[in-house]
Design a protein around this motif. Structure first.
Motif: not given
Length: 166
Positions: A43, A47-48, A52-53
Motif C-alpha cells: 500500500p 501510494f508513493n 490507490t492501493p
C-alpha cells in the motif's frame, strides 16, 4: 469453542505480488532482487507512485463468493492475501444491457472495441485479424495479374531444330 474454518488456495492459483502490481496497477516493482516485498509494503509503495492501493478482503468473503471478483496474491515470503479485483466486470449487468440492443448495434459495438485494440473483421472470411494484416491482404487483392514477358533470347539451334507441323 467452535472449529476453526480452514481455507486453502495453492500457490499456483495465486498471483505473484510483483506481477499483480504491474498488471493491475501498471507499477513495476524494483524490489524483486534487492529485498523481499511483503503485503504490508505494497500500500505504501503504490501510494508513493500515485495509485490507490487495493482493498484487502477476508477469506470468508472471498471463498463464499463464486465469481472472480477477488484476486489471491502471494508475496515473496509465500504469504497469501485476498484483494478486490477492480478490473472485474459485472456479467449480469452487461447481459441485461446487451439484451436490449439489436444485432446490428451489438456488431457495431464489438467492431469499435476491436478497432480500439488494433483488430478488425476480415471482409472475405469474417475472421478477426490485425488491421495491418487486413491492409496487407487488401493490397494483395488489389493486385491484378500482368502479362508475362519472356525476355530471354532463343538460341538459334533450337529455332532450326524445331519440328514443323504439316
Amino acid at each position: 469453542m467452535g472449529k476453526k474454518k480452514k481455507y486453502y488456495k495453492s500457490y499456483k492459483e495465486c498471483e505473484n505480488i510483483h506481477v499483480f502490481m504491474e498488471n493491475w496497477y501498471g507499477v513495476k516493482s524494483h524490489h524483486r532482487k534487492r529485498t523481499r516485498f511483503h503485503h504490508n509494503d505494497m500500500p505504501l509503495y503504490l501510494f508513493n507512485r500515485g495509485v490507490t492501493p487495493p482493498r484487502a478482503v477476508s477469506y470468508d468473503v472471498a471463498f463464499k463468493a463464486d465469481d472472480n471478483r477477488y484476486v489471491f496474491v502471494r508475496d515473496d515470503d509465500k504469504n497469501i492475501r485476498c484483494y478486490e479485483d477492480k478490473m472485474c466486470l459485472d456479467e449480469d449487468a452487461i447481459l441485461k444491457e446487451n439484451s436490449k440492443l439489436s444485432s446490428e448495434e451489438l456488431l457495431e459495438r464489438r467492431r469499435r472495441v476491436l478497432q480500439s485494440e488494433g483488430y478488425d473483421y476480415d471482409p472475405c472470411t469474417g475472421n478477426v485479424e490485425t488491421i495491418e494484416k487486413l491492409k496487407y491482404l487488401e493490397w494483395l487483392d488489389s493486385l491484378a495479374p500482368t502479362e508475362k514477358v519472356n525476355r530471354q533470347g532463343r538460341s538459334k539451334i533450337k529455332k532450326y531444330m524445331r519440328r514443323k507441323c504439316k
